[in-house]
Design a protein around this motif. Structure first.
Motif, PDB file in Angstrom:
ATOM      1  N   PRO A 261     -44.707  60.445 118.700  1.00  0.00           N
ATOM      2  CA  PRO A 261     -45.319  61.584 118.017  1.00  0.00           C
ATOM      3  C   PRO A 261     -45.878  61.134 116.669  1.00  0.00           C
ATOM      4  N   TYR A 262     -47.014  61.667 116.300  1.00  0.00           N
ATOM      5  CA  TYR A 262     -47.693  61.288 115.055  1.00  0.00           C
ATOM      6  C   TYR A 262     -46.770  61.379 113.843  1.00  0.00           C
ATOM      7  N   ARG A 263     -45.988  62.456 113.745  1.00  0.00           N
ATOM      8  CA  ARG A 263     -45.118  62.673 112.584  1.00  0.00           C
ATOM      9  C   ARG A 263     -43.988  61.649 112.507  1.00  0.00           C
ATOM     10  N   ASP A 264     -43.700  60.984 113.626  1.00  0.00           N
ATOM     11  CA  ASP A 264     -42.601  60.013 113.636  1.00  0.00           C
ATOM     12  C   ASP A 264     -43.045  58.610 113.257  1.00  0.00           C
ATOM     13  N   VAL A 265     -44.336  58.379 113.162  1.00  0.00           N
ATOM     14  CA  VAL A 265     -44.850  57.043 112.842  1.00  0.00           C
ATOM     15  C   VAL A 265     -44.776  56.808 111.340  1.00  0.00           C
ATOM     16  N   LYS A 266     -44.062  55.755 110.945  1.00  0.00           N
ATOM     17  CA  LYS A 266     -43.876  55.438 109.538  1.00  0.00           C
ATOM     18  C   LYS A 266     -44.564  54.118 109.190  1.00  0.00           C
ATOM     19  N   VAL A 267     -44.916  53.994 107.915  1.00  0.00           N
ATOM     20  CA  VAL A 267     -45.589  52.782 107.439  1.00  0.00           C
ATOM     21  C   VAL A 267     -44.766  51.541 107.762  1.00  0.00           C
ATOM     22  N   ILE A 268     -43.472  51.592 107.515  1.00  0.00           N
ATOM     23  CA  ILE A 268     -42.629  50.417 107.734  1.00  0.00           C
ATOM     24  C   ILE A 268     -42.624  49.987 109.198  1.00  0.00           C
ATOM     25  N   ASP A 269     -42.704  50.968 110.104  1.00  0.00           N
ATOM     26  CA  ASP A 269     -42.704  50.655 111.530  1.00  0.00           C
ATOM     27  C   ASP A 269     -44.019  50.003 111.953  1.00  0.00           C
ATOM     28  N   VAL A 270     -45.128  50.499 111.408  1.00  0.00           N
ATOM     29  CA  VAL A 270     -46.434  49.920 111.721  1.00  0.00           C
ATOM     30  C   VAL A 270     -46.508  48.490 111.194  1.00  0.00           C
ATOM     31  N   ALA A 271     -46.056  48.314 109.964  1.00  0.00           N
ATOM     32  CA  ALA A 271     -46.085  46.994 109.341  1.00  0.00           C
ATOM     33  C   ALA A 271     -45.212  46.006 110.114  1.00  0.00           C
ATOM     34  N   ARG A 272     -44.027  46.448 110.501  1.00  0.00           N
ATOM     35  CA  ARG A 272     -43.117  45.576 111.242  1.00  0.00           C
ATOM     36  C   ARG A 272     -43.734  45.173 112.582  1.00  0.00           C
ATOM     37  N   ARG A 273     -44.357  46.116 113.244  1.00  0.00           N
ATOM     38  CA  ARG A 273     -44.971  45.820 114.534  1.00  0.00           C
ATOM     39  C   ARG A 273     -46.126  44.824 114.378  1.00  0.00           C
ATOM     40  N   ALA A 274     -46.806  44.911 113.249  1.00  0.00           N
ATOM     41  CA  ALA A 274     -47.940  44.012 112.998  1.00  0.00           C
ATOM     42  C   ALA A 274     -47.484  42.672 112.429  1.00  0.00           C
ATOM     43  N   GLY A 275     -46.185  42.532 112.184  1.00  0.00           N
ATOM     44  CA  GLY A 275     -45.663  41.282 111.663  1.00  0.00           C
ATOM     45  C   GLY A 275     -45.957  41.082 110.192  1.00  0.00           C
ATOM     46  N   THR A 276     -46.051  42.177 109.455  1.00  0.00           N
ATOM     47  CA  THR A 276     -46.321  42.084 108.020  1.00  0.00           C
ATOM     48  C   THR A 276     -45.422  43.060 107.272  1.00  0.00           C
ATOM     49  N   SER A 277     -45.752  43.356 106.021  1.00  0.00           N
ATOM     50  CA  SER A 277     -44.880  44.198 105.190  1.00  0.00           C
ATOM     51  C   SER A 277     -45.554  45.515 104.824  1.00  0.00           C
ATOM     52  N   PRO A 278     -44.758  46.516 104.418  1.00  0.00           N
ATOM     53  CA  PRO A 278     -45.339  47.783 103.956  1.00  0.00           C
ATOM     54  C   PRO A 278     -46.292  47.570 102.783  1.00  0.00           C
ATOM     55  N   ALA A 279     -45.961  46.613 101.916  1.00  0.00           N
ATOM     56  CA  ALA A 279     -46.828  46.333 100.766  1.00  0.00           C
ATOM     57  C   ALA A 279     -48.220  45.922 101.229  1.00  0.00           C
ATOM     58  N   THR A 280     -48.272  45.140 102.300  1.00  0.00           N
ATOM     59  CA  THR A 280     -49.566  44.723 102.851  1.00  0.00           C
ATOM     60  C   THR A 280     -50.306  45.914 103.434  1.00  0.00           C
ATOM     61  N   PHE A 281     -49.566  46.784 104.116  1.00  0.00           N
ATOM     62  CA  PHE A 281     -50.179  47.994 104.674  1.00  0.00           C
ATOM     63  C   PHE A 281     -50.858  48.794 103.561  1.00  0.00           C
ATOM     64  N   TYR A 282     -50.164  48.967 102.454  1.00  0.00           N
ATOM     65  CA  TYR A 282     -50.693  49.773 101.357  1.00  0.00           C
ATOM     66  C   TYR A 282     -51.869  49.113 100.637  1.00  0.00           C
ATOM     67  N   GLN A 283     -52.103  47.843 100.913  1.00  0.00           N
ATOM     68  CA  GLN A 283     -53.288  47.199 100.360  1.00  0.00           C
ATOM     69  C   GLN A 283     -54.563  47.741 101.011  1.00  0.00           C
ATOM     70  N   TYR A 284     -54.413  48.186 102.269  1.00  0.00           N
ATOM     71  CA  TYR A 284     -55.579  48.618 103.033  1.00  0.00           C
ATOM     72  C   TYR A 284     -55.664  50.119 103.281  1.00  0.00           C
ATOM     73  N   PHE A 285     -54.520  50.788 103.259  1.00  0.00           N
ATOM     74  CA  PHE A 285     -54.506  52.226 103.547  1.00  0.00           C
ATOM     75  C   PHE A 285     -53.566  52.950 102.576  1.00  0.00           C
ATOM     76  N   PRO A 286     -53.914  54.158 102.151  1.00  0.00           N
ATOM     77  CA  PRO A 286     -53.046  54.901 101.227  1.00  0.00           C
ATOM     78  C   PRO A 286     -51.765  55.395 101.887  1.00  0.00           C
ATOM     79  N   ASP A 287     -51.845  55.675 103.193  1.00  0.00           N
ATOM     80  CA  ASP A 287     -50.694  56.152 103.957  1.00  0.00           C
ATOM     81  C   ASP A 287     -51.058  56.128 105.436  1.00  0.00           C
ATOM     82  N   VAL A 288     -50.136  56.582 106.281  1.00  0.00           N
ATOM     83  CA  VAL A 288     -50.393  56.585 107.733  1.00  0.00           C
ATOM     84  C   VAL A 288     -51.592  57.471 108.067  1.00  0.00           C
ATOM     85  N   GLU A 289     -51.673  58.624 107.410  1.00  0.00           N
ATOM     86  CA  GLU A 289     -52.782  59.536 107.688  1.00  0.00           C
ATOM     87  C   GLU A 289     -54.121  58.888 107.371  1.00  0.00           C
TER      88      GLU A 289
END
Length: 211
Positions: free
Chosen positions: A32-60
């Protein structure tokens, strides 16, 4: 391609950004969309939440990137209507190919479209704008087709092309988003397309198709 702070992303940065989007897309297909968290996306991509936030403000924000790409691809649906004939057997072929293309587009983008529909239903203007862009890819061309038939005297002059086209597109979208649910009504997947094409042809031309 820029990062959140405005820096230009290099090749590796672009690859990381795309990998994050790909992983998010995969997760939306199973969670479900509401259950997807930044840390989970980053972990799946083999990187960190900090890296995620370099490219996107949030999951939305990342979801909106996926949605914008999907909306841009919806332009291909226009080609299934614009300039196509609605007369005789050619008209029946046009109806079938539009239904086939529309349902396939919806299946291919099912995960992100569900999120877009949710956001639009909740009044989020950015999602509503994207949903309209997708549907307008077909609605505008269908309205033009109805107007052309009307000008040739094949459709009653009191018919409103925009209303007909909008209603037909709403029908296509509703059926497309409920494809899996038809089995609970005893309707086989193979039966959906020809019957939906029949309704589409009747809606546009006011006549049964020539098969």
């Amino acid at each position: 391609m820029r990062t959140v702070d405005g820096r230009v992303a290099g090749r590796r940065g672009q690859e990381t950004r795309q990998k994050l989007l790909d992983c998010l897309s995969e997760m939306l297909s199973s969670s479900p969309y509401r259950d997807v968290k930044v840390i989970d996306v980053a972990r799946r991509a083999g990187t960190s939440p900090a890296t995620f936030y370099q490219y996107f403000p949030d999951v939305e924000g990342a979801v909106l990137e996926l949605a914008e790409t999907m909306a841009a691809e919806s332009g291909s649906l226009t080609e299934l209507v614009r300039g196509r004939s609605w007369s005789g057997r050619a008209g029946w072929q046009t109806a079938q190919e539009l239904v086939d293309g529309f349902l396939e587009f919806w299946r291919h983008n099912d995960a992100i479209l569900r999120v877009v529909d949710l956001g639009a239903a909740e009044g989020e203007k950015r999602f509503s704008k994207i949903r309209l862009k997708v549907l307008n890819a077909v609605e505008t061309s269908l309205a033009e087709a109805v107007s052309e038939l009307q000008a040739k005297g094949r459709i009653d002059k009191d018919v409103n092309p925009g209303a007909i086209a909008g209603s037909l597109v709403a029908m296509l979208a509703a059926v497309a988003s409920h494809q899996k649910g038809f089995s609970s009504w005893g309707v086989k997947q193979a039966e959906i397309k020809p019957n939906l094409a029949l309704l589409l042809h009747l809606g546009v031309t006011g006549r049964k198709p020539t098969k």
